[in-house]
Design a protein around this motif. Sequence first.
Motif, mmCIF file in Angstrom:
data_model
loop_
_atom_site.group_PDB
_atom_site.id
_atom_site.type_symbol
_atom_site.label_atom_id
_atom_site.label_comp_id
_atom_site.label_asym_id
_atom_site.label_seq_id
_atom_site.Cartn_x
_atom_site.Cartn_y
_atom_site.Cartn_z
ATOM 1 N N GLY A 159 14.707 2.209 8.475
ATOM 2 C CA GLY A 159 13.993 0.947 8.419
ATOM 3 C C GLY A 159 12.675 1.036 7.671
ATOM 4 N N LYS A 160 12.622 1.907 6.669
ATOM 5 C CA LYS A 160 11.387 2.140 5.926
ATOM 6 C C LYS A 160 11.520 1.668 4.481
ATOM 7 C CE LYS A 160 9.995 6.285 8.541
ATOM 8 N NZ LYS A 160 9.681 7.735 8.437
ATOM 9 N N SER B 277 0.790 -1.235 0.000
ATOM 10 C CA SER B 277 0.000 0.000 0.000
ATOM 11 C C SER B 277 0.818 1.279 0.000
ATOM 12 C CB SER B 277 -0.908 0.019 1.238
ATOM 13 O OG SER B 277 -0.125 -0.018 2.429
ATOM 14 N N SER B 278 2.114 1.201 0.172
ATOM 15 C CA SER B 278 2.933 2.405 0.346
ATOM 16 C C SER B 278 2.902 3.312 -0.880
ATOM 17 C CB SER B 278 4.389 2.029 0.641
ATOM 18 O OG SER B 278 5.219 3.172 0.563
ATOM 19 N N LEU C 258 15.725 -5.798 5.311
ATOM 20 C CA LEU C 258 15.304 -4.394 5.231
ATOM 21 C C LEU C 258 16.106 -3.549 6.203
ATOM 22 C CD1 LEU C 258 13.403 -2.159 4.196
ATOM 23 C CD2 LEU C 258 11.803 -2.811 6.009
ATOM 24 N N LEU C 259 16.275 -4.030 7.429
ATOM 25 C CA LEU C 259 17.028 -3.278 8.438
ATOM 26 C C LEU C 259 18.505 -3.181 8.062
ATOM 27 C CD1 LEU C 259 15.344 -4.758 11.643
ATOM 28 C CD2 LEU C 259 14.926 -2.530 10.581
ATOM 29 N N GLN C 260 18.990 -4.184 7.365
ATOM 30 C CA GLN C 260 20.383 -4.142 6.901
ATOM 31 C C GLN C 260 20.567 -3.094 5.814
ATOM 32 O OE1 GLN C 260 21.993 -7.941 5.468
ATOM 33 N NE2 GLN C 260 23.078 -6.850 3.853
ATOM 34 N N GLU D 103 7.302 -6.357 2.346
ATOM 35 C CA GLU D 103 7.646 -6.266 3.761
ATOM 36 C C GLU D 103 6.399 -6.105 4.623
ATOM 37 O OE1 GLU D 103 10.406 -6.298 5.697
ATOM 38 O OE2 GLU D 103 11.747 -6.827 4.043
ATOM 39 N N ASN D 104 6.478 -6.614 5.840
ATOM 40 C CA ASN D 104 5.494 -6.346 6.886
ATOM 41 C C ASN D 104 6.159 -5.396 7.870
ATOM 42 O OD1 ASN D 104 3.748 -6.282 9.036
ATOM 43 N ND2 ASN D 104 3.606 -8.495 9.302
ATOM 44 N N LEU D 105 5.755 -4.143 7.883
ATOM 45 C CA LEU D 105 6.471 -3.140 8.673
ATOM 46 C C LEU D 105 6.273 -3.304 10.180
ATOM 47 C CD1 LEU D 105 6.107 0.078 6.498
ATOM 48 C CD2 LEU D 105 7.917 -1.656 6.516
ATOM 49 N N SER D 106 5.307 -4.131 10.576
ATOM 50 C CA SER D 106 5.168 -4.425 12.009
ATOM 51 C C SER D 106 6.129 -5.534 12.436
ATOM 52 C CB SER D 106 3.730 -4.831 12.340
ATOM 53 O OG SER D 106 3.382 -6.024 11.650
#
Length: 226
Positions: free
Chosen positions: A53-54, A13-14, A45-47, A36-39
């Motif tokens: 982290g977005k 949805s972003s 992704l964090l790497q 990605e699931n941002l929750s």
Amino acid sequence: MAEEEVRLFRTWSSPFALRAIWALELKGVPYENIFENLSSKSQLLLQYNPVHGKVPVLVHNGRAVCESLVVVEYIDETWTQNPLLPEDPLERATARFWAKFGDDKVMQSIWDLVQKGREEQEAGLAQAIESLQPLEEILKGKKFFGGEKIGFLDIALGWLSNLVPVFHEITGLKLIEEERFPLLSAWMKDFSGFPTIRETLPPHDKLVTKFRAQLEALRAKSRSQQ
């Protein structure tokens, strides 16, 4: 180019990830979607985006590019076919200015309005409409912000074409009406109806459900803190 690794970390949805998708699609660049699931963010992704982290994050041959407008410019400079930014330096700078205005002023004023309660929405609506007026002006004599074809600024402001109708439905407030904004209304139809764009837009009903739930959660949190 076909042998290059191009991966896009995104959510379904972003609106920011859509910018990268549109740039890649308009350029005809093959890429892999990484949802990605941002929750519960993946370690990859964090790497690749340890600062925020977005999404979106574009990974090109193992190297990461973050922040949506930066990603679009990187795509435009790396794959030079179908240029998105104008060639003229002043026109390029102007497009960047209005893209930043869209994020800092237009998007913020609309999101602030959507979050307000009914009693506060009248003032917020006036502010949001005021922020949209310059966009109507710069569309004079043009089909797209990029002229006769979709360009960088169209991509930057493209979220208006799919999220404003969602906010219309959720709040009942009419932000972009043909009577007040004939050029902007026509642009929204032309942009969202363009095949490359239309085929990548998230489902309207699914967006309504998502944002309605998000707003209800925000308002419930606000009430609990009063």
